[in-house]
Design a protein around this motif. Structure first.
Motif, mmCIF file in Angstrom:
data_model
loop_
_atom_site.group_PDB
_atom_site.id
_atom_site.type_symbol
_atom_site.label_atom_id
_atom_site.label_comp_id
_atom_site.label_asym_id
_atom_site.label_seq_id
_atom_site.Cartn_x
_atom_site.Cartn_y
_atom_site.Cartn_z
ATOM 1 N N LEU A 19 17.874 9.224 25.654
ATOM 2 C CA LEU A 19 18.853 8.136 25.671
ATOM 3 C C LEU A 19 18.538 7.101 26.739
ATOM 4 N N GLY A 20 18.034 7.538 27.892
ATOM 5 C CA GLY A 20 17.725 6.627 28.993
ATOM 6 C C GLY A 20 16.284 6.190 29.052
ATOM 7 N N GLU A 21 15.472 6.610 28.050
ATOM 8 C CA GLU A 21 14.034 6.321 28.027
ATOM 9 C C GLU A 21 13.394 6.649 29.370
ATOM 10 N N GLN A 22 13.629 7.874 29.829
ATOM 11 C CA GLN A 22 13.062 8.362 31.081
ATOM 12 C C GLN A 22 11.967 9.379 30.806
ATOM 13 N N GLN A 23 11.022 9.446 31.718
ATOM 14 C CA GLN A 23 9.985 10.464 31.656
ATOM 15 C C GLN A 23 10.571 11.805 32.085
ATOM 16 N N VAL A 24 9.950 12.889 31.597
ATOM 17 C CA VAL A 24 10.311 14.236 32.020
ATOM 18 C C VAL A 24 9.059 14.910 32.565
ATOM 19 N N VAL A 25 9.203 15.534 33.720
ATOM 20 C CA VAL A 25 8.144 16.354 34.311
ATOM 21 C C VAL A 25 8.648 17.792 34.271
ATOM 22 N N CYS A 26 7.803 18.711 33.781
ATOM 23 C CA CYS A 26 8.227 20.107 33.673
ATOM 24 C C CYS A 26 7.009 21.022 33.656
ATOM 25 N N ARG A 27 7.295 22.317 33.617
ATOM 26 C CA ARG A 27 6.256 23.327 33.409
ATOM 27 C C ARG A 27 6.459 23.918 32.032
ATOM 28 N N TYR A 28 5.350 24.070 31.292
ATOM 29 C CA TYR A 28 5.386 24.670 29.962
ATOM 30 C C TYR A 28 4.085 25.419 29.769
ATOM 31 N N ASP A 29 4.182 26.667 29.353
ATOM 32 C CA ASP A 29 2.984 27.521 29.216
ATOM 33 C C ASP A 29 2.169 27.542 30.506
ATOM 34 N N GLY A 30 2.860 27.543 31.655
ATOM 35 C CA GLY A 30 2.191 27.624 32.945
ATOM 36 C C GLY A 30 1.524 26.347 33.406
#
Length: 112
Positions: A19-30
């Motif tokens: 909705l806010g057109e923001q980036q996401v930083v995360c961990r996935y599959d290590g």
């Protein structure tokens, strides 16, 4: 009127990022992933999923590329400001999200 199922905190974070057109930083599959989520909802099994354009971070293959993430496997997710990345061309119909809740191209951009 049917009520919507309760969504996970990760789902809410990704949905708000769309909705806010923001980036996401995360961990996935290590691996550290830098993403712009585009479509969120559930897969055919009813699991929360997001179709996102991974433009940075770590990957087993070349970047950038489309990613289908099961949100139950996402860790340490946070949003950040930054340029919105559209992703490459859609040569095939996406099969990641079968029960679409929110699609940036349909629900967000067409309202402008």
């Amino acid at each position: 009127m049917a009520s919507r199922p309760v969504q996970s905190a990760t789902y809410t974070l990704f949905r708000n990022a769309i909705l806010g057109e923001q980036q996401v930083v995360c961990r996935y599959d290590g691996r550290l992933r830098e993403l712009c989520p585009h479509i969120i909802g559930t897969n055919r099994r009813g699991e929360e999923v997001v179709l996102a354009w991974q433009f940075g971070g770590e990957s087993s293959g070349p970047l950038p590329q489309w990613r289908c993430l099961k949100l139950a496997n996402v860790c340490d997710a946070r949003t950040r400001e930054g340029r919105w990345h559209e992703g490459g061309s859609h040569r095939t119909t996406q099969t990641c999200v079968s029960g679409i809740d929110l699609d940036i191209n349909v629900h967000v951009r067409k309202r402008r």
